[in-house]
Write an enzyme that holds these catalytic residues in place. Structure first.
Site, PDB file in Angstrom:
ATOM      1  N   ASN A   1     -53.067   3.505 -26.299  1.00 25.76           N
ATOM      2  CA  ASN A   1     -52.376   2.464 -25.555  1.00 25.76           C
ATOM      3  C   ASN A   1     -52.247   1.210 -26.421  1.00 25.76           C
ATOM      4  O   ASN A   1     -51.335   1.135 -27.223  1.00 25.76           O
ATOM      5  CB  ASN A   1     -53.023   2.174 -24.197  1.00 25.76           C
ATOM      6  CG  ASN A   1     -52.067   1.399 -23.299  1.00 25.76           C
ATOM      7  OD1 ASN A   1     -50.890   1.283 -23.621  1.00 25.76           O
ATOM      8  ND2 ASN A   1     -52.555   0.882 -22.197  1.00 25.76           N
TER       9      ASN A   1
ATOM     10  N   SER B   1     -46.353   6.989 -18.238  1.00 27.24           N
ATOM     11  CA  SER B   1     -46.156   6.648 -19.650  1.00 27.24           C
ATOM     12  C   SER B   1     -44.679   6.387 -19.933  1.00 27.24           C
ATOM     13  O   SER B   1     -43.807   6.780 -19.153  1.00 27.24           O
ATOM     14  CB  SER B   1     -46.649   7.811 -20.506  1.00 27.24           C
ATOM     15  OG  SER B   1     -46.296   7.620 -21.846  1.00 27.24           O
TER      16      SER B   1
ATOM     17  N   THR C   1     -48.981   2.833 -30.405  1.00 30.21           N
ATOM     18  CA  THR C   1     -48.948   4.241 -30.047  1.00 30.21           C
ATOM     19  C   THR C   1     -48.472   4.838 -31.345  1.00 30.21           C
ATOM     20  O   THR C   1     -48.165   4.117 -32.286  1.00 30.21           O
ATOM     21  CB  THR C   1     -47.941   4.428 -28.879  1.00 30.21           C
ATOM     22  OG1 THR C   1     -48.486   3.863 -27.701  1.00 30.21           O
ATOM     23  CG2 THR C   1     -47.570   5.867 -28.599  1.00 30.21           C
TER      24      THR C   1
ATOM     25  N   THR D   1     -51.395   8.247 -28.257  1.00 30.61           N
ATOM     26  CA  THR D   1     -51.739   6.837 -28.162  1.00 30.61           C
ATOM     27  C   THR D   1     -53.149   6.574 -27.679  1.00 30.61           C
ATOM     28  O   THR D   1     -53.768   7.421 -27.030  1.00 30.61           O
ATOM     29  CB  THR D   1     -50.752   6.138 -27.195  1.00 30.61           C
ATOM     30  OG1 THR D   1     -50.946   4.732 -27.232  1.00 30.61           O
ATOM     31  CG2 THR D   1     -50.924   6.597 -25.770  1.00 30.61           C
TER      32      THR D   1
ATOM     33  N   ARG E   1     -52.152  13.827 -21.666  1.00 29.75           N
ATOM     34  CA  ARG E   1     -52.339  12.436 -21.252  1.00 29.75           C
ATOM     35  C   ARG E   1     -53.737  12.266 -20.654  1.00 29.75           C
ATOM     36  O   ARG E   1     -54.255  13.171 -19.982  1.00 29.75           O
ATOM     37  CB  ARG E   1     -51.290  12.136 -20.189  1.00 29.75           C
ATOM     38  CG  ARG E   1     -51.302  10.733 -19.606  1.00 29.75           C
ATOM     39  CD  ARG E   1     -50.739   9.750 -20.546  1.00 29.75           C
ATOM     40  NE  ARG E   1     -50.297   8.535 -19.878  1.00 29.75           N
ATOM     41  CZ  ARG E   1     -50.040   7.409 -20.532  1.00 29.75           C
ATOM     42  NH1 ARG E   1     -50.188   7.334 -21.843  1.00 29.75           N
ATOM     43  NH2 ARG E   1     -49.609   6.343 -19.898  1.00 29.75           N
TER      44      ARG E   1
HETATM   45  N1  GLY Z   1     -49.468   3.591 -23.420  1.00 30.49           N
HETATM   46  C1  GLY Z   1     -48.076   3.466 -23.536  1.00 30.49           C
HETATM   47  C2  GLY Z   1     -47.337   4.515 -22.817  1.00 30.49           C
HETATM   48  O1  GLY Z   1     -47.862   5.565 -22.572  1.00 30.49           O
HETATM   49  O2  GLY Z   1     -46.208   4.301 -22.471  1.00 30.49           O
END
Ligand code: GLY
Length: 577
Positions: A408, A459, A388, A406, A112
Site C-alpha cells: 500500500n 483496490s 505499489t 503492494t 490481496r
Molecule cells: N493499495 C493500493 C491499491 O490497492 O489500490
C-alpha cells in the site's frame, strides 16, 4: 527523449579509469553492479521482463533463460523485489496477477490481503464516530493478513515449470549478500526514518544512525532466513511456525490484531478475469476486489464511440472527454465496488453497454459536469503515496503475466517483523473506514467497501493484458494508488488511438480525475498554458502534481519483437533477450 539513467556516475568514472589501466596490463574485468545502466526502453526478440528494479528484472531474465516460463519468472521477480525494492516489493503484502497463456487462455489470481478476523467495521473510529487520523495508515492495526506467499505457491502449483527452490534462491542470495541501494531507495529510506523509528522498537536493517548514502549496500540476514524457511517448508514457512509466530509477536508488541489463525487460514483465490472489447482489442484485466478491471473497461467503453485519434493527443476535446469519463467511473467505484465475496457487486450492470451509454448521456462537450451533479459530497484531498509495484513479463513461448503487488504506502505500515526482517502492509486503509471519508488516495467508499472480518479491501490495481485479433498485443499495469486506472487507460489510448511508440506513450505526461475531489490532476510541466486555459474555460479546476503512476508495459511489435518499457518517472528496468 530521456530514456536511460546512469545508475551511479561517480562509480562509473572510477570504474572506467580502473578499466583503462587494467586494459593495458591485459587483465580481464567483470562488470560491476556499480556500473549498471538502468534501461527504460528496450526491444528483444524472444522474451521481456519489465520491473521496478534492475536486479529483479535481471533475476526474471535469468529464470527465463534457464527455461522457466513467464509465471516462473514472475515468482522469482516478486521475491527479488521483496529484497531489492522494500518500499513496495513484499512478502508482507498482497497483489493481483493476470495470466494469458501462449494458447490464448486467461486466468487471474487474487492474493490481496484480508481483514483480520477480529476486525470491526468501526475499528478506526473514535467514540464520536470520527476517523482517528493515521490509525489505518501506520502501525500494527493498519496491517491486513498478507497474501503474497500463498499467491506465489498457488500460481506455481498451477503454472510453474521450474522447481520453486530455484525461483526463490536469487532473492535469498540478494538478501544474504546485500546489494547496492539505488538513489531513489536511499532517498526514501532516509525520508521515512522517523516513521521506522516510531513504529519499530527493535533494530532492523532499514534503520541506521547516519543517513544512507550512495555506495551503501543493504544486507538483510533475517529476511534471508525467512525466505529460506519459505523455500524449505513451503507455505508453512510463512503462515505457520517460526515466521507466523514472529508476525503474531510483532502484532502483540503494537496494537495489532492478526492471529495465528488468521495466518493459517489465509488463502488466495483464483478469479475469472474481466474481459471486454475496445474496437479490435480485447482487454483482459482484474475483477473485484480490484476496481481496476471494471473501471478500465467502463472508461474505454465511454470514450470508444468518439473519434479520439482525430481529436489528437491531449487536445482539449480528447482530454475533456477522458476526464468526464474518469469522473463518472470513479463515482461508480465509490458506490458500487468492494469485495464481491462479501458484497453483491453489480459487475454485469456496470459493464452493460446501455448503462455505460446512459452514464455518458449528460456529457456536454462544451462544459464540465460538476462532480456534485454526478453524486454528492466534496472535500479537499492530498495524494500522498504511490507505492505499489508492477511487473510485466512475456516468455519465449508467448505466455504473458501482468502482476501488481503492494504494501500500500511506501514501506506499508512501516512495521518490520522483528526477527523475520520484512515490512508489513497498511492495506486496511484501502477499506472505507467511514462512508464518505477519503483514504490516503482521496478515494471515498461506502457499504460495498466497509470493513468486515476476512473481507478484502477494494483496490485500484489494474494488471492488464491486451489482445489484438486474437494475438498478444500488450501487457501493462502500474503502481500509483487511485491513479493506476487512469494511467493504464491513457497509456493504452496513447498507443492505439494516438499512434505513439510505447516509450513515448509511457513517458508522456498524464492527467487524472477521480470524481472527488472535483479537480483534474496533471503532472507538472504536462500542460501548456493554452491547454490549461482551454480546460478551465470548460469549467475544470486543475492542480499539478509531481508525477502519477509508474507504468511498466510490453508491446508486441508487428514483427513479433517485444518492446518493453519501464517508467522514466522512476528506476524501472526493461530487459529481455
Ligand atoms: N493499495 C493500493 C491499491 O490497492 O489500490
Amino acid at each position: 527523449m530521456f530514456k536511460s539513467l546512469y545508475f551511479n556516475k561517480f562509480h562509473s568514472i572510477i570504474l572506467l579509469t580502473a578499466c583503462i589501466s587494467i586494459f593495458f596490463v591485459n587483465c580481464k574485468t567483470t562488470p560491476k553492479e556499480e556500473d549498471y545502466k538502468i534501461i527504460q526502453s528496450s526491444v528483444a526478440k524472444k522474451a521481456m521482463v519489465v520491473s521496478a528494479h534492475h536486479l529483479s528484472t535481471k533475476v526474471g531474465n535469468d529464470i527465463l533463460k534457464k527455461g522457466g516460463n513467464a509465471v516462473d519468472a514472475t515468482i522469482a521477480v516478486q521475491y527479488a523485489l521483496a529484497v531489492v525494492y522494500p518500499r513496495a516489493g513484499n512478502i508482507g503484502g498482497g497483489g493481483f496477477m493476470v495470466i494469458r497463456t501462449k494458447d490464448g487462455k486467461y486466468d487471474s489470481i487474487d492474493y490481496r490481503e484480508k481483514a483480520p478476523k477480529a476486525s470491526t467495521r468501526d475499528m478506526y473510529l473514535d467514540s464520536l464516530g470520527n476517523v482517528i487520523p493515521g490509525l489505518s495508515r501506520n502501525g500494527h492495526l493498519a496491517v491486513g493478513v498478507p497474501g503474497t506467499v500463498d499467491g506465489m505457491f498457488e500460481v506455481h502449483k498451477k503454472y510453474g515449470k521450474l522447481d520453486f527452490k530455484e525461483l526463490i534462491q536469487p532473492a535469498i542470495d540478494l538478501a544474504t549478500n546485500g546489494f547496492l541501494l539505488t538513489p531513489l531507495e536511499i532517498d526514501r529510506l532516509n525520508k521515512f526514518k522517523p516513521e521506522f523509528e516510531k513504529y519499530n522498537e527493535q533494530p532492523n536493517p532499514f534503520l541506521k544512525d547516519t543517513p544512507w548514502i550512495q555506495g551503501n549496500r543493504l544486507v538483510q540476514k533475517e529476511l534471508a532466513h525467512t525466505l529460506e524457511l519459505i523455500r524449505d517448508k513451503g507455505r508453512a514457512g510463512f503462515y505457520e511456525g517460526e515466521t507466523a509466530n514472529d508476525i503474531v509477536a510483532e502484532m502483540k508488541s503494537g496494537n495489532g490484531i492478526i492471529t495465528l489463525d488468521d495466518l493459517s487460514s489465509y488463502h488466495s483465490k483464483w478469479r475469472t478475469p474481466l474481459v471486454g472489447d475496445y474496437k479490435d482489442y480485447k482487454i483482459i484485466s482484474m475483477a473485484p476486489p480490484s476496481s481496476g478491471g471494471i473501471a478500465l473497461l467502463q472508461m474505454l467503453k465511454m470514450v470508444e464511440k468518439y473519434p479520439l485519434a482525430d481529436y489528437g493527443f491531449q487536445s482539449q476535446k480528447a482530454m475533456h472527454l477522458m476526464i468526464e469519463a474518469e469522473r463518472r467511473v470513479y463515482s461508480d467505484r465509490a458506490k458500487h465496488l468492494g469485495d464481491s465475496d462479501f458484497y453483491n457487486v453489480p459487475q454485469d450492470s456496470m459493464l452493460d453497454e446501455t448503462y455505460i451509454a446512459d452514464r455518458m448521456s449528460d456529457f456536454d462537450p462544451t462544459k464540465s459536469t460538476p462532480s456534485d451533479m454526478v453524486a454528492a459530497g466534496n472535500f479537499a484531498v492530498p495524494l500522498e503515496s504511490f507505492e505499489t509495484t508492477h511487473t510485466s513479463v512475456v516468455d519465449a513461448e508467448g505466455n504473458a503475466v501482468s502482476v501488481t503487488t503492494t504494501l500500500n504506502s511506501n514501506y506499508g505500515s512501516k512495521v518490520v517483523v522483528d526477527n523475520a526482517g520484512f515490512f508489513l502492509n497498511n492495506e486496511m486503509d484501502d477499506f472505507s473506514a467511514k462512508p464518505g471519508v477519503p483514504n490516503q488516495f482521496g478515494l471515498v467508499g461506502n457499504e460495498a467497501n466497509a470493513i468486515e472480518p476476512e473481507k478484502r479491501m477494494l483496490s485500484s490495481m489494474t494488471p492488464t493484458i491486451v489482445e489484438k485479433n486474437g494475438e498478444l498485443f500488450m501487457v501493462l499495469g502500474a503502481p500509483g494508488g487511485s491513479t493506476i486506472i487512469t494511467a493504464v487507460f491513457q497509456v493504452f489510448l496513447n498507443v492505439v488511438e494516438f499512434g505513439m511508440p510505447l516509450d513515448d506513450a509511457l513517458f508522456a505526461k498524464r492527467f487524472h480525475h477521480q470524481w472527488l475531489p472535483d479537480v483534474v490532476l496533471y503532472e507538472t510541466g504536462g500542460l501548456t498554458e493554452a491547454s490549461k486555459q482551454s480546460l478551465e474555460a470548460l469549467g475544470h479546476s486543475l492542480k499539478d502534481v509531481k508525477y502519477m503512476a509508474l507504468v511498466k508495459a510490453i508491446h508486441v511489435q508487428p514483427d513479433g519483437a517485444l518492446h518493453g518499457v519501464g517508467d522514466n518517472r522512476s528506476e524501472d528496468h526493461a530487459e529481455g533477450y
